[in-house]
Motif scaffolding. Sequence first.
Motif, PDB file in Angstrom:
ATOM      1  N   THR A 165      -4.642  -0.084 -17.060  1.00  0.00           N
ATOM      2  CA  THR A 165      -6.153   0.209 -16.746  1.00  0.00           C
ATOM      3  C   THR A 165      -6.701  -0.687 -16.185  1.00  0.00           C
ATOM      4  O   THR A 165      -7.664  -0.562 -15.160  1.00  0.00           O
ATOM      5  N   PHE A 166      -6.617  -2.000 -16.678  1.00  0.00           N
ATOM      6  CA  PHE A 166      -7.405  -3.161 -16.243  1.00  0.00           C
ATOM      7  C   PHE A 166      -7.076  -3.432 -14.889  1.00  0.00           C
ATOM      8  O   PHE A 166      -7.766  -3.846 -13.949  1.00  0.00           O
ATOM      9  N   PHE A 167      -5.716  -3.310 -14.697  1.00  0.00           N
ATOM     10  CA  PHE A 167      -5.166  -3.744 -13.273  1.00  0.00           C
ATOM     11  C   PHE A 167      -4.957  -2.876 -12.244  1.00  0.00           C
ATOM     12  O   PHE A 167      -4.730  -3.086 -11.141  1.00  0.00           O
ATOM     13  N   SER A 168      -5.563  -1.519 -12.683  1.00  0.00           N
ATOM     14  CA  SER A 168      -5.390  -0.643 -11.665  1.00  0.00           C
ATOM     15  C   SER A 168      -6.569  -0.808 -10.371  1.00  0.00           C
ATOM     16  O   SER A 168      -6.498   0.020  -9.704  1.00  0.00           O
ATOM     17  N   GLU A 169      -7.471  -1.402 -10.983  1.00  0.00           N
ATOM     18  CA  GLU A 169      -8.936  -1.656  -9.999  1.00  0.00           C
ATOM     19  C   GLU A 169      -8.336  -2.463  -8.779  1.00  0.00           C
ATOM     20  O   GLU A 169      -8.915  -2.589  -7.654  1.00  0.00           O
ATOM     21  N   LEU A 170      -7.382  -3.178  -8.861  1.00  0.00           N
ATOM     22  CA  LEU A 170      -6.710  -4.152  -7.758  1.00  0.00           C
ATOM     23  C   LEU A 170      -6.127  -3.012  -6.580  1.00  0.00           C
ATOM     24  O   LEU A 170      -5.498  -2.339  -6.914  1.00  0.00           O
ATOM     25  N   THR A 171      -6.180  -3.563  -5.329  1.00  0.00           N
ATOM     26  CA  THR A 171      -5.824  -2.759  -4.391  1.00  0.00           C
ATOM     27  C   THR A 171      -4.222  -3.429  -3.888  1.00  0.00           C
ATOM     28  O   THR A 171      -4.164  -4.788  -4.000  1.00  0.00           O
ATOM     29  N   ASP A 172      -3.478  -2.280  -3.461  1.00  0.00           N
ATOM     30  CA  ASP A 172      -2.029  -2.827  -3.342  1.00  0.00           C
ATOM     31  C   ASP A 172      -2.156  -3.259  -1.555  1.00  0.00           C
ATOM     32  O   ASP A 172      -2.230  -2.264  -1.104  1.00  0.00           O
ATOM     33  N   THR A 173      -1.831  -4.382  -1.175  1.00  0.00           N
ATOM     34  CA  THR A 173      -2.140  -4.657   0.194  1.00  0.00           C
ATOM     35  C   THR A 173      -0.802  -4.594   0.819  1.00  0.00           C
ATOM     36  O   THR A 173      -0.492  -5.196   1.813  1.00  0.00           O
ATOM     37  N   ARG A 174       0.527  -4.482   0.071  1.00  0.00           N
ATOM     38  CA  ARG A 174       1.653  -4.490   0.663  1.00  0.00           C
ATOM     39  C   ARG A 174       1.943  -3.076   1.572  1.00  0.00           C
ATOM     40  O   ARG A 174       1.524  -2.182   1.428  1.00  0.00           O
ATOM     41  N   GLN A 175       3.115  -3.256   2.369  1.00  0.00           N
ATOM     42  CA  GLN A 175       3.315  -2.200   3.350  1.00  0.00           C
ATOM     43  C   GLN A 175       4.144  -1.161   2.498  1.00  0.00           C
ATOM     44  O   GLN A 175       4.971  -1.427   1.708  1.00  0.00           O
ATOM     45  N   SER A 176       3.780   0.147   2.496  1.00  0.00           N
ATOM     46  CA  SER A 176       4.199   1.147   1.806  1.00  0.00           C
ATOM     47  C   SER A 176       5.843   1.437   2.094  1.00  0.00           C
ATOM     48  O   SER A 176       6.422   1.706   1.139  1.00  0.00           O
ATOM     49  N   ALA A 177       6.102   1.034   3.205  1.00  0.00           N
ATOM     50  CA  ALA A 177       7.808   1.251   3.189  1.00  0.00           C
ATOM     51  C   ALA A 177       8.541   0.197   2.538  1.00  0.00           C
ATOM     52  O   ALA A 177       9.788   0.266   2.367  1.00  0.00           O
ATOM     53  N   LYS A 178       7.857  -0.906   2.329  1.00  0.00           N
ATOM     54  CA  LYS A 178       8.607  -2.110   1.635  1.00  0.00           C
ATOM     55  C   LYS A 178       8.396  -1.944   0.040  1.00  0.00           C
ATOM     56  O   LYS A 178       8.846  -3.207  -0.477  1.00  0.00           O
TER      57      LYS A 178
END
Length: 35
Positions: free
Chosen positions: A8-21
């Motif tokens: 819950t705490f870290f779900s606010e972070l955005t994942d900037t990785r490429q979705s295919a990788k």
Amino acid sequence: MYLEAFTTFFSELTDTRQSAKITYPLEDILFVTLC
């Protein structure tokens, strides 16, 4: 209980990785890093 709070705490972070990788979710990587 603790894993749910961690997710819950870290779900606010955005994942900037490429979705295919993406092999593992960002929360899993952060959890293993902190352990």
